[in-house]
Write an enzyme that holds these catalytic residues in place. Structure first.
Site, PDB file in Angstrom:
ATOM      1  N   GLY A  60       0.816  -1.200   0.000  1.00 17.75           N
ATOM      2  CA  GLY A  60       0.000   0.000   0.000  1.00 17.75           C
ATOM      3  C   GLY A  60       0.850   1.251   0.000  1.00 17.75           C
ATOM      4  O   GLY A  60       0.602   2.187  -0.754  1.00 17.75           O
ATOM      5  N   ALA A  61       1.868   1.256   0.862  1.00 16.48           N
ATOM      6  CA  ALA A  61       2.744   2.424   0.965  1.00 16.48           C
ATOM      7  C   ALA A  61       3.937   2.059   1.827  1.00 16.48           C
ATOM      8  O   ALA A  61       3.977   0.990   2.443  1.00 16.48           O
ATOM      9  CB  ALA A  61       1.989   3.609   1.577  1.00 16.48           C
ATOM     10  N   GLU A 118       6.952   3.846   4.631  1.00 13.63           N
ATOM     11  CA  GLU A 118       7.181   4.974   5.524  1.00 13.63           C
ATOM     12  C   GLU A 118       8.601   5.520   5.496  1.00 13.63           C
ATOM     13  O   GLU A 118       9.059   6.111   6.472  1.00 13.63           O
ATOM     14  CB  GLU A 118       6.838   4.580   6.967  1.00 13.63           C
ATOM     15  CG  GLU A 118       7.798   3.592   7.638  1.00 13.63           C
ATOM     16  CD  GLU A 118       7.396   2.142   7.502  1.00 13.63           C
ATOM     17  OE1 GLU A 118       7.874   1.311   8.289  1.00 13.63           O
ATOM     18  OE2 GLU A 118       6.588   1.842   6.605  1.00 13.63           O
ATOM     19  N   HIS A 152      -1.331   6.265   8.571  1.00 18.25           N
ATOM     20  CA  HIS A 152      -0.483   5.160   9.021  1.00 18.25           C
ATOM     21  C   HIS A 152       0.987   5.436   8.725  1.00 18.25           C
ATOM     22  O   HIS A 152       1.845   5.321   9.618  1.00 18.25           O
ATOM     23  CB  HIS A 152      -0.928   3.866   8.334  1.00 18.25           C
ATOM     24  CG  HIS A 152      -0.145   2.653   8.717  1.00 18.25           C
ATOM     25  ND1 HIS A 152      -0.556   1.789   9.701  1.00 18.25           N
ATOM     26  CD2 HIS A 152       1.031   2.156   8.253  1.00 18.25           C
ATOM     27  CE1 HIS A 152       0.337   0.818   9.838  1.00 18.25           C
ATOM     28  NE2 HIS A 152       1.307   1.020   8.957  1.00 18.25           N
ATOM     29  N   GLU A 153       1.293   5.792   7.488  1.00 22.72           N
ATOM     30  CA  GLU A 153       2.696   5.983   7.127  1.00 22.72           C
ATOM     31  C   GLU A 153       3.286   7.219   7.805  1.00 22.72           C
ATOM     32  O   GLU A 153       4.455   7.210   8.204  1.00 22.72           O
ATOM     33  CB  GLU A 153       2.842   6.081   5.606  1.00 22.72           C
ATOM     34  CG  GLU A 153       2.252   4.917   4.826  1.00 22.72           C
ATOM     35  CD  GLU A 153       2.750   3.547   5.277  1.00 22.72           C
ATOM     36  OE1 GLU A 153       3.865   3.449   5.828  1.00 22.72           O
ATOM     37  OE2 GLU A 153       2.010   2.569   5.084  1.00 22.72           O
ATOM     38  N   GLU A 197       4.358  -2.164  13.401  1.00 26.39           N
ATOM     39  CA  GLU A 197       3.150  -2.241  12.577  1.00 26.39           C
ATOM     40  C   GLU A 197       1.879  -2.339  13.406  1.00 26.39           C
ATOM     41  O   GLU A 197       0.897  -1.658  13.126  1.00 26.39           O
ATOM     42  CB  GLU A 197       3.256  -3.403  11.596  1.00 26.39           C
ATOM     43  CG  GLU A 197       4.353  -3.255  10.554  1.00 26.39           C
ATOM     44  CD  GLU A 197       4.198  -2.032   9.674  1.00 26.39           C
ATOM     45  OE1 GLU A 197       3.147  -1.385   9.698  1.00 26.39           O
ATOM     46  OE2 GLU A 197       5.172  -1.712   8.959  1.00 26.39           O
TER      47      GLU A 197
END
Length: 897
Positions: A264-265, A267, A300-301, A323
């Site tokens: 998804g991505a 960080e 989230h990131e 996480e």
């Protein structure tokens, strides 16, 4: 089977790296097929004795190695396909390595690769070794300086972590930029991007008064779709300051959208690289769910900047340290964003919707994982391929374990624990034990005589505990006794450990009582009157007594899903019906509806599996009618109450699993509820329009959700007015949510001209937007009439590209994961298709292939007529020559546990 059996890595074998790498200077000379990287490392020994310097490296070409400016000959080091080893080094020295990689041919999308006309990197978990030789492990933390050189016309933007130090033009039309990240970080957080982009940016002020630059980079021509992403980023920044006192620590924060991405991505410190699906949105192309997903993932990131970056993992066994904690934080962020600007009642409903959504995700993804061959604790003890452990257990169950600590400590105590966590460990690579030690110090201080010793079993034991509830009522004494008994059978590799015995968990169990008339009881508990009490189950079995209960109560159990457990209680239909209509806890009310409808669906599925004709229990129809007409319910919450349990949730309660019977039972019940409440569904459809400009706010999104649910019910019986209403909604929709809602209803429940016409129009209109085309593929993959042969036909479509993870997920994954009847055809065609695609993807991108391989995890729990075909498909994949260790680990565990 692979020629070399994968090595199993064990947590207890962890050893500290023998060298400090204080600084890393990287110089990139970017070319699509031959990028040259010069890496200069300042190194010193941790011990006063010689040690081998072991550096990881995969799919890169070594050009030269030198120490303190002196080139090493080939006899002074050893090199193989995975490591570069320089023996017997000691003291302080500078190591310089020149290497080369081929980004254009890197289909794994790990390391440095090309997507479209740009360069991108992905280094978590072990991608940095595909860029340069380095100790690619999270406990080696360094200060990075990065210089990037590239053709200026083709790659005008050169980005890396941290702050921009300098940029200059070079001869021959090239230019370079130098970036410095002032914070020590592991190699998995390194990032590089080079290309030509649209930019949306904003200056924002932090709580301490610093001005920072927020930027979103995306493909040329897509900049108009990044407004929501930038707004979400600023909201996340402000929320983290308010909720946890955590401020952005860099001068800028960048997000870059990429079309080809495994996850998804990511960080990466200050330079987050995102799958474009979690950045690009506007009302015409993105649904309410897309808007929610973008806000959540960006949050989230961003939150990882502290919980993951400033404090990172000592080793990959500690993955849930960052996480699970960060998922909990993004869940809380999303709940607060949904509830903002609402009155107390609407805010409570919005928070309940978010909690229901999170628990649904846990039950459909993590509970089956906990019962299957890949079952593992949130802190695993071993792995063969770390990419396979980016699982629902690490993320979703990990978040539930954090949430239980939040529940036990309370909001104030949890915040005190987080403050202490950063005070102790900022800038370090730590373990899950370090986190729980901090939380326990606060918990014990606030609760003398208590500790979290037993709670640690959540980190070390796999499986979903079951809690059996027994209620005894003494009318004469007006006393009600509740006995909780916990159990958890060995799962996964635990079953292979001779003499393994599960230890009890520390389970916070929230509950209340309601009367036969639906009124809540006030309970005296720990000296306070409460309508919801928190029982702390720490032993195999415990009993609590409640006095002054004037009648036998109905228990409202596991309110707000206070622990990730399965509750066992002998409900009768009458009590469940009262809870469905009156429970004051929104989550528990939804849970009661799920329990009542699950019981009915499983009863009907059993009859259908025996070729018997069922009849719908009138009690279920009455519950649906009550919830359709209750004026006190918000539209979004009502939509969740009226949604049938998913096939995955039902499968977890069925032995053996009869997937087609479950699917047909859901069809039957949906149609009965549609016919029985036809007028109410039509009223619901007409009363929940959202006129005016599109807004993704919780109230508007809830109304659209309820309207489109009503449309789906009406289409399930294929009434001509409903078909025309769906086609009209599709044609006239002012936003993608309504357009896709109508198209989904037509594709899922109807096979006439209107369906075909709408599908053709949809593709014609949106064929140039890849994310919308993904929706078009996914709708057809999920349709009941779709078979493996249909999917093969769609794979031949010019818009399909197996190398693009989003496209593979939209078609192949959707079919294999969500199309029950298509995958489980009795002729085995679905299983053969799955095996073919796992093998094909494994040759391109083993990480994506391994995720598709997980579809067959629980094959042994299926009915005999199905599991034989599933087993044969697994064996065919396992026997494929040259299989990656990613896929081999998945299929071998599925076959052998």
């Amino acid at each position: 089977m692979p020629s070399n059996t994968p090595t199993t890595i064990h947590r207890h074998d962890y050893r500290e790296y023998p060298f400090n790498i204080t600084t890393v200077a990287l110089h990139f000379d970017l070319h699509e097929t031959a990028t040259r990287i010069t890496s200069t490392l300042a190194i010193n020994s941790k011990e006063n004795r010689p040690a081998d310097l072991v550096l990881d490296g995969e799919d890169i070409r070594l050009i030269s190695v030198s120490i303190n400016g002196k080139a090493l000959g080939e006899h002074q080091y050893s090199l193989n396909e995975q490591t570069l080893v320089i023996p017997a080094l000691q003291g302080q020295f500078e190591l310089r390595i020149v290497s080369e990689c081929n980004p254009q041919e890197n289909s794994t999308l790990m390391g440095l690769y090309v997507s479209g006309n740009s360069f991108f990197t992905q280094c978590e978990a072990e991608g940095f070794r595909r860029i340069t030789f380095f100790p690619d492990r999270p406990d080696v933390m360094s200060i990075y300086t990065v210089t990037i050189c590239a053709d200026k016309a083709r790659y005008p933007y050169l980005l890396s972590n941290g702050n921009l130090c300098a940029s200059t033009d070079l001869p021959d039309g090239r230019h370079q930029a130098t970036w410095e990240d002032p914070f020590r970080k592991p190699s998995y957080l390194f990032a590089l991007v080079a290309g030509d982009f649209d930019i949306r940016e904003k200056h924002a002020t932090t709580q301490s008064g610093r001005e920072v630059l927020l930027q979103v980079y995306s493909d040329k021509g897509s900049g108009q779709q990044t407004e929501w992403a930038l707004e979400s980023l600023e909201n996340a920044m402000k929320w983290d300051e308010t909720r946890f006192g955590l401020e952005l620590d860099l001068d800028r924060f960048m997000i870059v959208a990429v079309r080809d991405f495994n996850m998804g991505a990511m960080e990466n410190k200050g330079l987050n690289i995102f799958n474009a699906a979690y950045v690009l949105a506007d009302p015409d192309t993105a649904t309410d769910a897309n808007y929610e997903g973008i806000e959540s993932v960006i949050g989230h990131e961003y939150f990882h900047n502290w919980t993951g970056n400033r404090i990172t993992c000592r080793d990959w066994f500690q993955l849930s340290l960052k996480e699970g904690l960060t998922v909990f934080r993004d869940q809380e962020f999303s709940a607060d964003m949904m509830a903002r600007n609402l009155d107390a009642s609407a805010a409570a409903s919005a928070r309940a919707i978010k909690r229901i959504d999170d628990v649904t995700r846990l039950r459909t993804a993590q509970f089956p994982e906990d019962a299957g061959p890949m079952a593992h604790p949130i802190r695993p003890e071993s792995y063969q391929e770390i990419a396979n452990f980016y699982t629902a257990t690490i993320y979703e169950k990990g978040a539930e374990v954090i949430r239980m600590q939040h529940t036990l400590l309370g909001e104030e105590g949890f915040r005190a624990g987080m403050d202490e966590y950063f005070r102790r460990h900022d800038g370090q690579a730590v373990t899950c034990d370090d986190f729980i030690n901090v939380m326990e110090s606060v918990y014990t201080q606030r609760n003398p005589g208590k500790d979290l010793a037993l709670f640690r079993n959540w980190y070390s034991q796999a499986g979903t505990p079951r809690v059996k509830v027994e209620l005894n009522y003494d009318q004469a004494q007006q006393r009600c006794s509740i006995t909780l008994t916990q159990s958890c059978v060995p799962v996964g590799v635990e079953k292979l450990q001779k003499g393994f015995v599960k230890q009890p968990f520390h389970i916070p169990f929230a509950m209340g009582f309601i009367s036969q008339s639906g009124q809540p009881f006030t309970l005296e508990f720990e000296g306070q009157p409460q309508t919801t009490v928190l029982l702390e189950l720490k032993e195999e079995s415990q009993t609590w007594h409640f006095d002054r209960i004037p009648e036998r109560p109905i228990p409202s159990l596991l309110r707000d899903f206070s622990a990730p457990v399965i509750v066992e209680y002998p409900w009768n239909q009458e009590d469940l019906a009262i809870l469905c209509a009156h429970d004051s806890n929104p989550f528990a009310r939804w849970e009661a509806v799920q329990a009542l409808s699950s019981n009915e669906l499983l009863r009907i599925a059993a009859l259908l599996a025996q070729d018997k004709q069922p009849e719908l229990d009138p009690a279920l129809l009455q519950v649906w009618k009550t919830n359709l007409t209750d004026p006190n319910l918000d539209a979004g919450y009502r939509a969740w109450l009226l949604t049938l349990p998913s096939e995955k949730v039902l499968a977890e309660r069925m032995t053996p699993i009869e997937p087609v019977a479950i699917a047909k039972a859901r069809d039957f019940v949906r149609e009965e509820l549609a016919n029985g409440l036809l007028d109410l569904w039509q009223q619901t459809l007409s009363q929940n329009e959202t006129p005016g400009p599109y807004s993704p706010d919780a109230i508007s999104a809830g109304r659209r959700s309820l309207k489109n649910l009503a449309l789906a019910y009406l289409l399930s019986i294929q009434s001509p007015p409903a078909i025309q209403a769906a086609f009209a909604q599709y044609q006239n929709a002012g936003n993608m949510t309504d357009r896709i809602g109508a198209l989904s209803a037509l594709v899922s429940h109807y096979e006439g001209d209107e369906r075909d016409q709408a599908l053709a129009q949809f593709y014609e209109q949106w064929q140039h937007d890849p994310l919308v085309v993904d929706k078009w593929f996914a709708l057809q993959a999920n349709a009941r009439h779709t078979t493996a042969q249909t999917i093969l036909g769609l794979m031949a479509h010019p818009a399909f590209n197996l190398r693009n993870p989003n496209r593979a997920r939209s078609l192949i994954f959707q079919f294999c994961i969500n199309n029950t009847e298509g995958l489980h055809k009795s002729d085995g065609s679905g299983y053969a298709f799955w095996a073919d695609q796992v093998i094909a993807l494994d040759n391109i991108n083993p990480e994506i292939a391994a995720r598709l391989a997980r579809v067959m995890d629980n094959w042994s729990r299926y009915a005999p007529a199905l599991k034989d075909g599933m087993q044969q498909a697994l064996k065919r994949v396992e026997a494929h020559p040259g299989l990656s260790k990613n896929v081999f680990e998945i299929v071998s565990k599925a076959l052998n546990i």
